[in-house]
Design a protein around this motif. Structure first.
Motif, PDB file in Angstrom:
ATOM      1  N   VAL A 127     -12.242 -64.792  18.800  1.00 44.78           N
ATOM      2  CA  VAL A 127     -12.068 -64.242  18.840  1.00 44.78           C
ATOM      3  C   VAL A 127     -12.212 -63.953  17.486  1.00 44.78           C
ATOM      4  O   VAL A 127     -12.708 -64.396  17.138  1.00 44.78           O
ATOM      5  CB  VAL A 127     -10.868 -63.008  19.392  1.00 44.78           C
ATOM      6  CG1 VAL A 127     -10.480 -63.074  20.586  1.00 44.78           C
ATOM      7  CG2 VAL A 127      -9.761 -63.844  18.116  1.00 44.78           C
ATOM      8  N   ALA A 128     -13.044 -62.870  17.025  1.00 42.59           N
ATOM      9  CA  ALA A 128     -13.298 -61.884  16.206  1.00 42.59           C
ATOM     10  C   ALA A 128     -12.718 -61.385  15.640  1.00 42.59           C
ATOM     11  O   ALA A 128     -12.303 -59.969  16.394  1.00 42.59           O
ATOM     12  CB  ALA A 128     -14.549 -61.474  15.696  1.00 42.59           C
ATOM     13  N   ALA A 129     -12.175 -60.527  14.909  1.00 43.35           N
ATOM     14  CA  ALA A 129     -11.063 -59.304  14.265  1.00 43.35           C
ATOM     15  C   ALA A 129     -10.687 -59.152  13.377  1.00 43.35           C
ATOM     16  O   ALA A 129     -10.882 -59.987  11.961  1.00 43.35           O
ATOM     17  CB  ALA A 129      -9.864 -59.711  14.400  1.00 43.35           C
ATOM     18  N   PRO A 130     -11.298 -57.532  12.954  1.00 41.76           N
ATOM     19  CA  PRO A 130     -10.849 -56.790  11.200  1.00 41.76           C
ATOM     20  C   PRO A 130      -9.645 -56.868  10.446  1.00 41.76           C
ATOM     21  O   PRO A 130      -8.566 -56.967  11.686  1.00 41.76           O
ATOM     22  CB  PRO A 130     -11.193 -55.850  10.570  1.00 41.76           C
ATOM     23  CG  PRO A 130     -11.710 -55.425  12.438  1.00 41.76           C
ATOM     24  CD  PRO A 130     -11.158 -56.721  13.079  1.00 41.76           C
ATOM     25  N   TYR A 131      -8.342 -57.575   9.673  1.00 43.94           N
ATOM     26  CA  TYR A 131      -7.641 -56.780   9.318  1.00 43.94           C
ATOM     27  C   TYR A 131      -7.185 -55.329   8.655  1.00 43.94           C
ATOM     28  O   TYR A 131      -8.537 -54.077   8.809  1.00 43.94           O
ATOM     29  CB  TYR A 131      -7.295 -57.809   8.161  1.00 43.94           C
ATOM     30  CG  TYR A 131      -6.840 -58.802   8.023  1.00 43.94           C
ATOM     31  CD1 TYR A 131      -5.366 -58.998   7.732  1.00 43.94           C
ATOM     32  CD2 TYR A 131      -7.273 -59.842   9.746  1.00 43.94           C
ATOM     33  CE1 TYR A 131      -4.586 -60.245   7.993  1.00 43.94           C
ATOM     34  CE2 TYR A 131      -5.720 -60.584   9.908  1.00 43.94           C
ATOM     35  CZ  TYR A 131      -4.878 -60.719   9.067  1.00 43.94           C
ATOM     36  OH  TYR A 131      -4.031 -62.394   9.614  1.00 43.94           O
ATOM     37  N   VAL A 132      -6.633 -54.720   8.826  1.00 39.46           N
ATOM     38  CA  VAL A 132      -6.352 -53.332   8.872  1.00 39.46           C
ATOM     39  C   VAL A 132      -5.585 -52.672   7.593  1.00 39.46           C
ATOM     40  O   VAL A 132      -4.643 -53.693   7.486  1.00 39.46           O
ATOM     41  CB  VAL A 132      -5.617 -52.625   9.781  1.00 39.46           C
ATOM     42  CG1 VAL A 132      -6.394 -50.901   9.006  1.00 39.46           C
ATOM     43  CG2 VAL A 132      -6.647 -52.906  11.461  1.00 39.46           C
ATOM     44  N   LEU A 133      -6.190 -52.133   6.228  1.00 35.84           N
ATOM     45  CA  LEU A 133      -5.306 -51.469   5.387  1.00 35.84           C
ATOM     46  C   LEU A 133      -4.345 -50.744   5.848  1.00 35.84           C
ATOM     47  O   LEU A 133      -5.006 -49.958   6.658  1.00 35.84           O
ATOM     48  CB  LEU A 133      -5.999 -51.366   3.974  1.00 35.84           C
ATOM     49  CG  LEU A 133      -5.029 -50.769   3.381  1.00 35.84           C
ATOM     50  CD1 LEU A 133      -4.142 -52.024   2.909  1.00 35.84           C
ATOM     51  CD2 LEU A 133      -6.210 -50.250   2.075  1.00 35.84           C
ATOM     52  N   ALA A 134      -2.858 -50.106   6.181  1.00 33.07           N
ATOM     53  CA  ALA A 134      -2.734 -48.737   6.420  1.00 33.07           C
ATOM     54  C   ALA A 134      -1.523 -49.236   5.527  1.00 33.07           C
ATOM     55  O   ALA A 134      -0.727 -49.878   4.562  1.00 33.07           O
ATOM     56  CB  ALA A 134      -1.797 -49.082   8.127  1.00 33.07           C
ATOM     57  N   VAL A 135      -0.839 -47.477   5.427  1.00 34.99           N
ATOM     58  CA  VAL A 135       0.098 -47.778   4.487  1.00 34.99           C
ATOM     59  C   VAL A 135       1.187 -46.565   5.062  1.00 34.99           C
ATOM     60  O   VAL A 135       0.821 -45.860   5.871  1.00 34.99           O
ATOM     61  CB  VAL A 135      -0.506 -46.484   3.627  1.00 34.99           C
ATOM     62  CG1 VAL A 135      -1.173 -47.414   2.611  1.00 34.99           C
ATOM     63  CG2 VAL A 135      -0.800 -44.845   3.688  1.00 34.99           C
TER      64      VAL A 135
END
Length: 328
Positions: A127-135
């Protein structure tokens, strides 16, 4: 010669292996796989790597005709689990399911007893997947500009959790620090699920983890997603802007998961494993479930995966050099 046999011979060895059933691949003169296959996931249960391989597990086992056992061996940015597989017999019965951290860890973790470049052979990308910046939900910044402003106002006080030292999230954070001129406090966890729980509890200010790990927390309102690390919007949180489009053009840290075997594993076994992986990632139901976890399924060959690794190793080396990321 039947028409089917002529077609298989024309298609080449990989097709013959795929058509011949579990007995096709031979390892050490024995039928392979001759017993259950162990896949080491070097991160915590519930995180990205663990979730993806467990979605693939049933279809791969179906194809191979043997059970597949998933073993979570966490720590040290994935290198503990990788070390176990590096020392395993190269017979195709012990494998590694890793992320792009496979390229990062050897650049920043000192004293490894094995060389990632020579200890493994690529089987295939899954698979390919982005990372997520969350607060956290009460964080003063509600978008990337607000996040950067908060970090500049109090250098070193904004904490962000990742799946560990040397993880893609760690590198993505270091790259953001370098590009935005800010200083953050990295908090490593054994997996993205643990970081997400601490963010939901308000124990850290932010996370850089996969959509699979953070989406449930965002969906129930316990955290706010503000940006994706990939060059383009993708995955189950594609409504979020990318860091690149939020003021930092060229920013790109897209993660992946893929399967590796110990170096020296016979080529027929690698071919059989690759076919099993493609059988799983090509299944429509599996692809749909992967998409729900923020992952784009990939069906490639060992050669294609190896080429990607060669290209990205040079990119990762440059990012590590420019960002100054180090293991303390």
């Amino acid at each position: 010669m039947t028409a089917r046999r002529r077609a298989l011979l024309a298609a080449g060895p990989a097709s013959l292996l795929a058509a011949a059933g579990p007995a096709a691949a031979q390892a050490g003169g024995e039928r392979w796989p001759g017993r259950p296959v162990r896949i080491v996931a070097p991160y915590a249960p519930g995180g990205q790597s663990d979730t993806v391989i467990r979605l693939l597990q049933p279809r791969m086992a179906e194809f191979l005709g043997q059970p597949i056992v998933i073993e979570n061996r966490t720590g040290a940015g994935g290198t503990i689990g990788a070390g176990i597989v590096a020392q395993a017999p190269p017979d195709g019965h012990t494998l590694l399911f890793e992320s792009i951290a496979f390229l990062i860890a050897p650049l920043i973790v000192r004293g490894l007893a094995f060389d990632h470049e020579t200890a493994f052979v690529p089987v295939g990308q899954a698979v390919a997947a982005p990372y997520v910046l969350a607060v956290r939900r009460d964080f003063p910044g509600r978008d990337l500009a607000g996040f950067v402003a908060a970090a500049k106002a109090a250098p070193g006080s904004v904490t962000y959790g990742t799946p560990g030292v040397g993880s893609p999230g760690h590198l993505a954070g270091a790259l953001l620090e370098s590009r935005a001129g800010i200083r953050l406090e990295h908090v490593p966890y054994r997996g993205g699920a643990e970081a997400a729980r601490d963010l939901a509890a308000g124990n850290i200010a932010a996370v850089l983890i996969t959509a699979n790990s953070i989406k449930p927390v965002i969906d129930d309102g316990r955290a706010l997603g503000i940006a994706l690390t990939s060059a383009e919007r993708r995955g189950s949180l594609a409504h979020l802007p990318t860091i690149a489009e939020s003021g930092y053009p060229g920013y790109d840290m897209t993660s992946w998961n893929g399967l590796f075997a110990p170096a020296g594993t016979p080529e027929p076994v690698i071919g059989r494993l690759s076919a099993a992986l493609r059988h799983a990632t090509g299944d429509p139901a599996v692809r749909e479930r992967l998409a729900l976890t923020g992952n784009d399924a990939v069906t490639d060959t060992p050669a294609e995966f190896a080429a990607r690794i060669r290209r990205e190793r040079e990119v990762v080396k440059r990012i590590v050099r420019e960002s100054g990321i180090r293991v303390e």
